[in-house]
Design a protein around this motif. Structure first.
Motif, PDB file in Angstrom:
ATOM      1  N   LYS A 115      30.211  39.977  40.235  1.00  0.00           N
ATOM      2  CA  LYS A 115      30.053  41.355  39.761  1.00  0.00           C
ATOM      3  C   LYS A 115      30.924  41.626  38.529  1.00  0.00           C
ATOM      4  O   LYS A 115      30.634  42.532  37.756  1.00  0.00           O
ATOM      5  N   CYS A 116      31.981  40.855  38.355  1.00  0.00           N
ATOM      6  CA  CYS A 116      32.897  41.046  37.223  1.00  0.00           C
ATOM      7  C   CYS A 116      32.559  40.156  36.032  1.00  0.00           C
ATOM      8  O   CYS A 116      33.113  40.341  34.942  1.00  0.00           O
ATOM      9  N   GLU A 117      31.679  39.223  36.235  1.00  0.00           N
ATOM     10  CA  GLU A 117      31.375  38.200  35.239  1.00  0.00           C
ATOM     11  C   GLU A 117      30.792  38.776  33.950  1.00  0.00           C
ATOM     12  O   GLU A 117      29.933  39.651  33.983  1.00  0.00           O
ATOM     13  N   GLY A 118      31.289  38.267  32.826  1.00  0.00           N
ATOM     14  CA  GLY A 118      30.726  38.598  31.532  1.00  0.00           C
ATOM     15  C   GLY A 118      31.163  39.923  30.936  1.00  0.00           C
ATOM     16  O   GLY A 118      30.648  40.331  29.894  1.00  0.00           O
ATOM     17  N   LEU A 119      32.111  40.591  31.565  1.00  0.00           N
ATOM     18  CA  LEU A 119      32.575  41.881  31.067  1.00  0.00           C
ATOM     19  C   LEU A 119      33.902  41.733  30.327  1.00  0.00           C
ATOM     20  O   LEU A 119      34.671  40.818  30.601  1.00  0.00           O
ATOM     21  N   THR A 120      34.161  42.633  29.425  1.00  0.00           N
ATOM     22  CA  THR A 120      35.435  42.650  28.706  1.00  0.00           C
ATOM     23  C   THR A 120      36.514  43.275  29.591  1.00  0.00           C
ATOM     24  O   THR A 120      36.204  43.943  30.596  1.00  0.00           O
ATOM     25  N   ASP A 121      37.758  43.093  29.200  1.00  0.00           N
ATOM     26  CA  ASP A 121      38.851  43.736  29.936  1.00  0.00           C
ATOM     27  C   ASP A 121      38.655  45.249  29.984  1.00  0.00           C
ATOM     28  O   ASP A 121      38.874  45.879  31.018  1.00  0.00           O
ATOM     29  N   ALA A 122      38.249  45.826  28.861  1.00  0.00           N
ATOM     30  CA  ALA A 122      38.045  47.282  28.826  1.00  0.00           C
ATOM     31  C   ALA A 122      36.954  47.703  29.806  1.00  0.00           C
ATOM     32  O   ALA A 122      37.104  48.698  30.524  1.00  0.00           O
ATOM     33  N   GLN A 123      35.859  46.940  29.870  1.00  0.00           N
ATOM     34  CA  GLN A 123      34.797  47.262  30.816  1.00  0.00           C
ATOM     35  C   GLN A 123      35.283  47.109  32.259  1.00  0.00           C
ATOM     36  O   GLN A 123      34.939  47.917  33.122  1.00  0.00           O
ATOM     37  N   LEU A 124      36.075  46.078  32.508  1.00  0.00           N
ATOM     38  CA  LEU A 124      36.587  45.842  33.867  1.00  0.00           C
ATOM     39  C   LEU A 124      37.590  46.915  34.296  1.00  0.00           C
ATOM     40  O   LEU A 124      37.789  47.134  35.483  1.00  0.00           O
ATOM     41  N   ARG A 125      38.213  47.568  33.328  1.00  0.00           N
ATOM     42  CA  ARG A 125      39.145  48.663  33.630  1.00  0.00           C
ATOM     43  C   ARG A 125      38.433  50.016  33.724  1.00  0.00           C
ATOM     44  O   ARG A 125      39.047  51.011  34.096  1.00  0.00           O
ATOM     45  N   THR A 126      37.153  50.066  33.403  1.00  0.00           N
ATOM     46  CA  THR A 126      36.412  51.331  33.388  1.00  0.00           C
ATOM     47  C   THR A 126      36.294  51.901  34.792  1.00  0.00           C
ATOM     48  O   THR A 126      35.781  51.248  35.701  1.00  0.00           O
ATOM     49  N   ALA A 127      36.764  53.124  34.945  1.00  0.00           N
ATOM     50  CA  ALA A 127      36.685  53.808  36.238  1.00  0.00           C
ATOM     51  C   ALA A 127      35.262  54.298  36.471  1.00  0.00           C
ATOM     52  O   ALA A 127      34.498  54.508  35.526  1.00  0.00           O
ATOM     53  N   SER A 128      34.935  54.492  37.727  1.00  0.00           N
ATOM     54  CA  SER A 128      33.577  54.887  38.093  1.00  0.00           C
ATOM     55  C   SER A 128      33.249  56.281  37.570  1.00  0.00           C
ATOM     56  O   SER A 128      32.490  56.426  36.622  1.00  0.00           O
ATOM     57  N   VAL A 129      33.792  57.274  38.169  1.00  0.00           N
ATOM     58  CA  VAL A 129      33.588  58.665  37.752  1.00  0.00           C
ATOM     59  C   VAL A 129      34.856  59.437  38.059  1.00  0.00           C
ATOM     60  O   VAL A 129      35.522  59.170  39.056  1.00  0.00           O
ATOM     61  N   LEU A 174      39.544  46.700  41.899  1.00  0.00           N
ATOM     62  CA  LEU A 174      39.063  46.111  43.154  1.00  0.00           C
ATOM     63  C   LEU A 174      39.555  44.677  43.322  1.00  0.00           C
ATOM     64  O   LEU A 174      39.965  44.277  44.418  1.00  0.00           O
ATOM     65  N   VAL A 175      39.517  43.909  42.245  1.00  0.00           N
ATOM     66  CA  VAL A 175      40.002  42.516  42.316  1.00  0.00           C
ATOM     67  C   VAL A 175      41.494  42.496  42.619  1.00  0.00           C
ATOM     68  O   VAL A 175      41.962  41.721  43.461  1.00  0.00           O
ATOM     69  N   ARG A 176      42.260  43.357  41.968  1.00  0.00           N
ATOM     70  CA  ARG A 176      43.695  43.424  42.247  1.00  0.00           C
ATOM     71  C   ARG A 176      43.938  43.878  43.688  1.00  0.00           C
ATOM     72  O   ARG A 176      44.833  43.368  44.361  1.00  0.00           O
ATOM     73  N   ASP A 181      46.942  45.631  31.294  1.00  0.00           N
ATOM     74  CA  ASP A 181      46.435  44.826  32.409  1.00  0.00           C
ATOM     75  C   ASP A 181      45.216  44.033  31.952  1.00  0.00           C
ATOM     76  O   ASP A 181      44.313  44.573  31.320  1.00  0.00           O
ATOM     77  N   THR A 182      45.217  42.732  32.297  1.00  0.00           N
ATOM     78  CA  THR A 182      44.148  41.850  31.833  1.00  0.00           C
ATOM     79  C   THR A 182      43.387  41.231  32.999  1.00  0.00           C
ATOM     80  O   THR A 182      43.924  41.044  34.096  1.00  0.00           O
ATOM     81  N   TRP A 183      42.135  40.901  32.706  1.00  0.00           N
ATOM     82  CA  TRP A 183      41.304  40.201  33.681  1.00  0.00           C
ATOM     83  C   TRP A 183      41.896  38.824  33.975  1.00  0.00           C
ATOM     84  O   TRP A 183      41.905  38.381  35.123  1.00  0.00           O
ATOM     85  N   GLN A 184      42.391  38.158  32.958  1.00  0.00           N
ATOM     86  CA  GLN A 184      42.946  36.817  33.156  1.00  0.00           C
ATOM     87  C   GLN A 184      44.052  36.844  34.208  1.00  0.00           C
ATOM     88  O   GLN A 184      44.080  36.008  35.108  1.00  0.00           O
ATOM     89  N   GLU A 185      44.944  37.806  34.118  1.00  0.00           N
ATOM     90  CA  GLU A 185      46.034  37.910  35.093  1.00  0.00           C
ATOM     91  C   GLU A 185      45.505  38.312  36.464  1.00  0.00           C
ATOM     92  O   GLU A 185      45.874  37.719  37.475  1.00  0.00           O
ATOM     93  N   ALA A 186      44.639  39.308  36.509  1.00  0.00           N
ATOM     94  CA  ALA A 186      44.113  39.786  37.793  1.00  0.00           C
ATOM     95  C   ALA A 186      43.346  38.682  38.503  1.00  0.00           C
ATOM     96  O   ALA A 186      43.543  38.447  39.703  1.00  0.00           O
ATOM     97  N   TYR A 187      42.489  37.992  37.777  1.00  0.00           N
ATOM     98  CA  TYR A 187      41.678  36.921  38.359  1.00  0.00           C
ATOM     99  C   TYR A 187      42.560  35.768  38.842  1.00  0.00           C
ATOM    100  O   TYR A 187      42.383  35.263  39.957  1.00  0.00           O
TER     101      TYR A 187
END
Length: 170
Positions: free
Chosen positions: A32-46, A56-58, A97-103
């Motif tokens: 579900k996280c694949e192919g997204l940028t860090d900014a997209q992965l940090r995007t809150a729902s609403v 969620l990954v953290r 906060d980065t995807w690389q660190e969280a992952y």
């Protein structure tokens, strides 16, 4: 990176089935996280929610640590992101906060979880106890709970991913 998701064999023994479904749900969250940028992965729902895919990954890194280190083997590693002042720190992301660190953190906790669980039978009780109830848990219960935890959060991940870029899928 392409995440492979593999369902366990329909005739697997109980342990293989439980571990297989847990891995399947771990793989689903990564997918579900694949192919997204860090900014997209940090995007809150609403608003006002701060829930994001990276959060969620953290969170799942914290959950893996809690059940497979703190409860199962009494490894008091402490929280990864939470603090006394901010117990839900995994969800409070900044631009740093980065995807690389969280992952990497999440995968490290999964590796430790697998190693710790390998030393227990399904009926073996945890060495530690719940900080809420004081109860011990057998490994079967922990596996079942983790499958439930991932499945619930993967539902959140479905909605988050769709909001970020419109992607849907099981």
């Amino acid at each position: 990176m392409t995440t492979e998701r593999n369902e366990p064999a329909t005739t697997a023994d109980e342990r293989t089935m439980l571990e297989g479904w847990l891995d399947y749900h771990r793989q689903t969250l990564a997918w579900k996280c694949e192919g997204l940028t860090d900014a997209q992965l940090r995007t809150a729902s609403v608003e006002p929610s701060e829930l994001s895919l990276m959060g969620l990954v953290r969170h799942m890194a914290e959950v893996e640590r809690g059940w497979f280190r703190q409860v199962l083997v009494t490894d008091d590693a402490g929280p990864i992101y939470g603090t006394e002042e901010d117990p839900d720190g995994e969800f409070h992301l900044t631009d740093a906060d980065t995807w690389q660190e969280a992952y990497a953190t999440w995968q490290a906790e999964i590796d430790i979880a697998r190693r710790n669980a390998a030393g227990f039978g399904l009926d073996d009780l945890s060495k530690g106890r719940s900080r809420h109830s004081g109860r011990q848990f057998n490994l079967r219960w922990i596996y079942t709970h983790m499958i439930e935890e991932y499945a619930r959060h993967n539902g959140h991940a479905d909605l988050l991913r769709e909001r970020v870029d419109g992607a849907t899928g099981d």
